[in-house]
Motif scaffolding. Structure first.
Motif, PDB file in Angstrom:
ATOM      1  N   ASP A 197      71.744  56.013  35.270  1.00 51.86           N
ATOM      2  CA  ASP A 197      72.171  57.308  35.785  1.00 51.86           C
ATOM      3  C   ASP A 197      72.937  58.038  34.668  1.00 51.86           C
ATOM      4  O   ASP A 197      73.255  57.440  33.637  1.00 51.86           O
ATOM      5  CB  ASP A 197      72.991  57.150  37.069  1.00 51.86           C
ATOM      6  CG  ASP A 197      74.301  56.414  36.879  1.00 51.86           C
ATOM      7  OD1 ASP A 197      74.971  56.611  35.838  1.00 51.86           O
ATOM      8  OD2 ASP A 197      74.684  55.661  37.789  1.00 51.86           O
ATOM      9  N   PRO A 198      73.211  59.326  34.840  1.00 51.61           N
ATOM     10  CA  PRO A 198      73.870  60.090  33.770  1.00 51.61           C
ATOM     11  C   PRO A 198      75.212  59.494  33.321  1.00 51.61           C
ATOM     12  O   PRO A 198      75.514  59.496  32.120  1.00 51.61           O
ATOM     13  CB  PRO A 198      74.058  61.473  34.383  1.00 51.61           C
ATOM     14  CG  PRO A 198      72.947  61.588  35.384  1.00 51.61           C
ATOM     15  CD  PRO A 198      72.802  60.194  35.943  1.00 51.61           C
ATOM     16  N   ALA A 199      76.005  58.979  34.234  1.00 52.68           N
ATOM     17  CA  ALA A 199      77.301  58.393  33.852  1.00 52.68           C
ATOM     18  C   ALA A 199      77.098  57.166  32.978  1.00 52.68           C
ATOM     19  O   ALA A 199      77.836  56.948  32.011  1.00 52.68           O
ATOM     20  CB  ALA A 199      78.108  58.031  35.095  1.00 52.68           C
ATOM     21  N   GLU A 200      76.082  56.355  33.293  1.00 56.45           N
ATOM     22  CA  GLU A 200      75.802  55.170  32.483  1.00 56.45           C
ATOM     23  C   GLU A 200      75.297  55.563  31.101  1.00 56.45           C
ATOM     24  O   GLU A 200      75.647  54.927  30.107  1.00 56.45           O
ATOM     25  CB  GLU A 200      74.785  54.274  33.196  1.00 56.45           C
ATOM     26  CG  GLU A 200      75.341  53.610  34.441  1.00 56.45           C
ATOM     27  CD  GLU A 200      74.273  52.932  35.268  1.00 56.45           C
ATOM     28  OE1 GLU A 200      74.555  51.850  35.787  1.00 56.45           O
ATOM     29  OE2 GLU A 200      73.160  53.482  35.410  1.00 56.45           O
ATOM     30  N   THR A 201      74.494  56.598  31.036  1.00 55.70           N
ATOM     31  CA  THR A 201      74.016  57.085  29.744  1.00 55.70           C
ATOM     32  C   THR A 201      75.192  57.579  28.905  1.00 55.70           C
ATOM     33  O   THR A 201      75.300  57.257  27.720  1.00 55.70           O
ATOM     34  CB  THR A 201      72.984  58.208  29.944  1.00 55.70           C
ATOM     35  OG1 THR A 201      71.901  57.691  30.712  1.00 55.70           O
ATOM     36  CG2 THR A 201      72.461  58.719  28.613  1.00 55.70           C
ATOM     37  N   ASP A 202      76.079  58.336  29.526  1.00 56.10           N
ATOM     38  CA  ASP A 202      77.263  58.851  28.816  1.00 56.10           C
ATOM     39  C   ASP A 202      78.163  57.724  28.324  1.00 56.10           C
ATOM     40  O   ASP A 202      78.779  57.835  27.264  1.00 56.10           O
ATOM     41  CB  ASP A 202      78.075  59.783  29.721  1.00 56.10           C
ATOM     42  CG  ASP A 202      77.356  61.096  29.992  1.00 56.10           C
ATOM     43  OD1 ASP A 202      76.374  61.404  29.273  1.00 56.10           O
ATOM     44  OD2 ASP A 202      77.776  61.805  30.926  1.00 56.10           O
ATOM     45  N   GLU A 203      78.236  56.636  29.084  1.00 52.69           N
ATOM     46  CA  GLU A 203      79.092  55.513  28.700  1.00 52.69           C
ATOM     47  C   GLU A 203      78.699  54.946  27.334  1.00 52.69           C
ATOM     48  O   GLU A 203      79.550  54.441  26.597  1.00 52.69           O
ATOM     49  CB  GLU A 203      79.049  54.426  29.769  1.00 52.69           C
ATOM     50  CG  GLU A 203      80.041  53.316  29.521  1.00 52.69           C
ATOM     51  CD  GLU A 203      80.044  52.270  30.621  1.00 52.69           C
ATOM     52  OE1 GLU A 203      80.835  51.318  30.495  1.00 52.69           O
ATOM     53  OE2 GLU A 203      79.276  52.375  31.588  1.00 52.69           O
ATOM     54  N   GLY A 204      77.432  55.060  26.991  1.00 58.72           N
ATOM     55  CA  GLY A 204      76.963  54.562  25.703  1.00 58.72           C
ATOM     56  C   GLY A 204      77.599  55.267  24.508  1.00 58.72           C
ATOM     57  O   GLY A 204      77.556  54.757  23.397  1.00 58.72           O
ATOM     58  N   PHE A 205      78.204  56.407  24.754  1.00 61.57           N
ATOM     59  CA  PHE A 205      78.823  57.174  23.668  1.00 61.57           C
ATOM     60  C   PHE A 205      80.343  57.037  23.630  1.00 61.57           C
ATOM     61  O   PHE A 205      80.991  57.588  22.741  1.00 61.57           O
ATOM     62  CB  PHE A 205      78.431  58.650  23.779  1.00 61.57           C
ATOM     63  CG  PHE A 205      76.950  58.866  23.624  1.00 61.57           C
ATOM     64  CD1 PHE A 205      76.385  58.930  22.363  1.00 61.57           C
ATOM     65  CD2 PHE A 205      76.128  58.964  24.737  1.00 61.57           C
ATOM     66  CE1 PHE A 205      75.012  59.104  22.207  1.00 61.57           C
ATOM     67  CE2 PHE A 205      74.767  59.137  24.598  1.00 61.57           C
ATOM     68  CZ  PHE A 205      74.197  59.211  23.328  1.00 61.57           C
ATOM     69  N   LEU A 206      80.927  56.324  24.584  1.00 62.73           N
ATOM     70  CA  LEU A 206      82.384  56.182  24.636  1.00 62.73           C
ATOM     71  C   LEU A 206      82.954  55.453  23.422  1.00 62.73           C
ATOM     72  O   LEU A 206      84.110  55.638  23.066  1.00 62.73           O
ATOM     73  CB  LEU A 206      82.813  55.460  25.919  1.00 62.73           C
ATOM     74  CG  LEU A 206      82.595  56.224  27.218  1.00 62.73           C
ATOM     75  CD1 LEU A 206      83.010  55.364  28.412  1.00 62.73           C
ATOM     76  CD2 LEU A 206      83.344  57.540  27.211  1.00 62.73           C
ATOM     77  N   CYS A 207      82.135  54.622  22.792  1.00 63.71           N
ATOM     78  CA  CYS A 207      82.616  53.861  21.633  1.00 63.71           C
ATOM     79  C   CYS A 207      83.128  54.778  20.523  1.00 63.71           C
ATOM     80  O   CYS A 207      84.041  54.409  19.781  1.00 63.71           O
ATOM     81  CB  CYS A 207      81.534  52.944  21.088  1.00 63.71           C
ATOM     82  SG  CYS A 207      80.110  53.822  20.395  1.00 63.71           S
TER      83      CYS A 207
END
Length: 116
Positions: free
Chosen positions: A82-92
């Motif tokens: 989902d969009p939130a999971e995709t965005d999480e990939g950039f939190l690093c």
């Protein structure tokens, strides 16, 4: 289910059935060929290689390792991100460890990650 996932499942199923139904013993090279192990080393190097792998993992960025394990488990679930999971990939990129790693890369030195 994505095509790659179906292929992965059927491939793993075929290898599992081969092992269970044939019941034969096979060596390390064949285990690697079947994807059951990721590397093969001579017997006298097993302990050193195991410690080496452990050190390489421990020397890495702990937050990223945690994210990688989470993402692999999530992708194995087989449903789209989902969009939130995709965005999480950039939190690093917002972490202190990213800044440490980036600076170490530019300076060509080993990073000392803090887990933040």
């Amino acid at each position: 289910m994505p095509r790659w996932r179906r292929c992965s499942i059927w491939s793993a199923r075929a290898v599992t059935l081969e092992i269970l139904l044939e019941g034969r013993i096979f060596g390390a090279a064949e285990a690697k060929e079947k994807g059951l192990v990721t590397r093969v080393v001579p017997d006298d190097q097993v302990v050193g290689e195991a410690y080496g792998a452990a050190h390489r993992i421990a020397d890495g960025a702990p937050l990223v390792a945690r994210w990688h394990k989470k993402f692999v488990r999530r992708l194995e679930a087989g449903r789209p991100l989902d969009p939130a999971e995709t965005d999480e990939g950039f939190l690093c990129f917002d972490t202190k460890d990213f800044q440490i790693g980036y600076k170490a890369f530019l300076d060509k030195v080993k990073p000392e990650f803090e887990g933040r």
